[in-house]
Scaffold this active site. Structure first.
Site, PDB file in Angstrom:
ATOM      1  N   ASP A   8       0.867  -1.180   0.000  1.00 13.21           N
ATOM      2  CA  ASP A   8       0.000   0.000   0.000  1.00 13.21           C
ATOM      3  C   ASP A   8       0.903   1.228   0.000  1.00 13.21           C
ATOM      4  O   ASP A   8       2.145   1.105   0.000  1.00 13.21           O
ATOM      5  CB  ASP A   8      -0.921  -0.034   1.222  1.00 13.21           C
ATOM      6  CG  ASP A   8      -2.214   0.738   1.018  1.00 13.21           C
ATOM      7  OD1 ASP A   8      -2.327   1.491   0.033  1.00 13.21           O
ATOM      8  OD2 ASP A   8      -3.119   0.602   1.863  1.00 13.21           O
ATOM      9  N   GLU A  10       0.053   4.536   1.870  1.00 14.42           N
ATOM     10  CA  GLU A  10      -0.040   5.493   2.985  1.00 14.42           C
ATOM     11  C   GLU A  10       0.994   5.235   4.077  1.00 14.42           C
ATOM     12  O   GLU A  10       1.377   6.153   4.803  1.00 14.42           O
ATOM     13  CB  GLU A  10      -1.450   5.461   3.587  1.00 14.42           C
ATOM     14  CG  GLU A  10      -2.518   6.075   2.704  1.00 14.42           C
ATOM     15  CD  GLU A  10      -3.142   5.084   1.745  1.00 14.42           C
ATOM     16  OE1 GLU A  10      -4.151   5.430   1.109  1.00 14.42           O
ATOM     17  OE2 GLU A  10      -2.613   3.943   1.631  1.00 14.42           O
ATOM     18  N   HIS A  61      -2.702  -0.233  -3.625  1.00 16.32           N
ATOM     19  CA  HIS A  61      -3.157   1.127  -3.295  1.00 16.32           C
ATOM     20  C   HIS A  61      -4.073   1.680  -4.378  1.00 16.32           C
ATOM     21  O   HIS A  61      -3.755   1.594  -5.580  1.00 16.32           O
ATOM     22  CB  HIS A  61      -1.966   2.072  -3.128  1.00 16.32           C
ATOM     23  CG  HIS A  61      -2.380   3.498  -2.938  1.00 16.32           C
ATOM     24  ND1 HIS A  61      -2.947   3.948  -1.770  1.00 16.32           N
ATOM     25  CD2 HIS A  61      -2.353   4.573  -3.774  1.00 16.32           C
ATOM     26  CE1 HIS A  61      -3.224   5.236  -1.884  1.00 16.32           C
ATOM     27  NE2 HIS A  61      -2.885   5.632  -3.099  1.00 16.32           N
ATOM     28  N   HIS A 105      -1.499   1.074   6.554  1.00 17.05           N
ATOM     29  CA  HIS A 105      -1.943   2.147   7.462  1.00 17.05           C
ATOM     30  C   HIS A 105      -2.967   1.598   8.439  1.00 17.05           C
ATOM     31  O   HIS A 105      -3.557   0.524   8.228  1.00 17.05           O
ATOM     32  CB  HIS A 105      -2.567   3.288   6.654  1.00 17.05           C
ATOM     33  CG  HIS A 105      -3.686   2.841   5.767  1.00 17.05           C
ATOM     34  ND1 HIS A 105      -4.966   2.613   6.223  1.00 17.05           N
ATOM     35  CD2 HIS A 105      -3.701   2.531   4.441  1.00 17.05           C
ATOM     36  CE1 HIS A 105      -5.728   2.204   5.222  1.00 17.05           C
ATOM     37  NE2 HIS A 105      -4.985   2.136   4.131  1.00 17.05           N
ATOM     38  N   HIS A 117      -7.696   5.000   7.370  1.00 19.17           N
ATOM     39  CA  HIS A 117      -9.024   4.778   6.818  1.00 19.17           C
ATOM     40  C   HIS A 117      -9.210   3.274   6.666  1.00 19.17           C
ATOM     41  O   HIS A 117      -8.289   2.494   6.895  1.00 19.17           O
ATOM     42  CB  HIS A 117      -9.196   5.485   5.458  1.00 19.17           C
ATOM     43  CG  HIS A 117      -8.290   4.968   4.385  1.00 19.17           C
ATOM     44  ND1 HIS A 117      -6.982   5.381   4.254  1.00 19.17           N
ATOM     45  CD2 HIS A 117      -8.499   4.056   3.398  1.00 19.17           C
ATOM     46  CE1 HIS A 117      -6.419   4.757   3.232  1.00 19.17           C
ATOM     47  NE2 HIS A 117      -7.315   3.939   2.691  1.00 19.17           N
ATOM     48  N   GLU A 135      -8.015  -2.525   7.138  1.00 21.43           N
ATOM     49  CA  GLU A 135      -7.408  -3.306   6.063  1.00 21.43           C
ATOM     50  C   GLU A 135      -6.398  -4.321   6.598  1.00 21.43           C
ATOM     51  O   GLU A 135      -6.260  -5.424   6.057  1.00 21.43           O
ATOM     52  CB  GLU A 135      -6.747  -2.362   5.060  1.00 21.43           C
ATOM     53  CG  GLU A 135      -7.772  -1.525   4.314  1.00 21.43           C
ATOM     54  CD  GLU A 135      -7.176  -0.336   3.588  1.00 21.43           C
ATOM     55  OE1 GLU A 135      -6.057  -0.454   3.075  1.00 21.43           O
ATOM     56  OE2 GLU A 135      -7.839   0.721   3.535  1.00 21.43           O
TER      57      GLU A 135
END
Length: 275
Positions: A8, A10, A61, A105, A117, A135
């Site tokens: 990902d 972030e 992502h 994240h 998020h 996630e």
């Protein structure tokens, strides 16, 4: 052996702002370059420990088209594009020996955490058998459903702690300390990559010590949605019901794979706006 690296953006060192993660924003190319470089560091670490490993890298992502294919270590296979059956875990199967989550994240509401998020800004919370999962948890449990251990995660300190609660024996690398949603104290990217390479080798060498995160069915899921329109759309899916309060939908899945797929569908439904 087969290794899946899910990457990902972030949680990459140096990334703190949406402008660095959104293809339409001015600083995205820097974020993309940093993401690709951290993926390469982890590939190198995996192959340091297991030179004959087959390494798959899942771009995980946004549009799943961020890692620069020409700059990725040529020893790895890149899984990119969407939609795809396993979402962020593209190419995961029960023949995979280990999964590594890089640049991850924390979940929505899990702050202070950088760019926290859950799947998208339209998903406020996902609860699995009453436990809030972002996630990290959802992907770790999906891997666990196939018997695959998550042996490593990198991201900010909050993301590392999140996996630590679920898979205590996994290796974690905090490449930045979260100060808030868009602020952190970050390692220099070069230092982060060196730590990631060492940690990946350690994680692969010690993979037998990590137990896959397994959640037995049936699975009760509650999803809090931002938009009432998404709630309306979600209730058109067989088995999905509106809960009291108007913003939450619920469903029961026979196993975690079924729960995971339906959460992915809800994420896509959230992208549909009124005509």
């Amino acid at each position: 052996m087969k290794v899946l690296i899910s990457v990902d953006m972030e949680g990459i060192s140096g990334v703190v702002h949406p402008a660095e993660t959104n293809p339409d924003r001015y600083d995205y190319e820097r974020g993309r370059a940093l993401m690709t470089a951290e993926a390469n560091a982890v590939i190198a670490g995996v192959l340091d420990a297991e030179p004959d490993a087959v390494v798959w890298v899942a771009d995980a992502h946004g549009p799943f088209r961020n890692i620069d294919p020409e700059k990725l270590d040529r020893r790895a296979r890149l899984v990119r594009g969407k939609p795809r059956p396993q979402g962020m875990l593209g190419a995961l199967d029960d023949h995979t020996d280990a999964a590594l989550f890089i640049g991850y994240h924390a979940r929505a509401g899990g702050g202070p955490a950088v760019l926290a998020h859950t799947m998208s800004g339209d998903i406020l919370d996902v609860r699995v058998n009453g436990r809030s999962m972002g996630e990290i948890g959802l992907n770790a449990a999906m891997a666990g459903h196939l018997g695959v251990p998550v042996v490593m995660l990198s991201g900010d300190d909050t993301a590392c702690a999140e996996l630590g609660e679920l898979v205590p024996s996994a290796v974690t690398v905090a490449v930045k300390q979260a100060l808030g949603q868009a602020a952190a104290i970050a390692l220099h990217p070069g230092e982060a990559r060196e730590r990631l390479r060492r940690a990946a080798a350690e994680a692969i060498t010690g993979r037998a010590r990590v137990t896959p995160l397994s959640i037995a069915g049936p699975i009760d899921v509650e999803v809090d949605l931002y938009s009432p329109i998404t709630v309306d759309l979600a209730t058109l899916v067989p088995g999905v019901s509106r809960a009291a309060g108007g913003r939450t939908v619920t469903f029961t899945a026979a196993d975690f794979a079924g729960a995971y797929r339906l959460v992915l569908l809800l994420v896509q439904l959230a992208t549909i706006k009124p005509a």
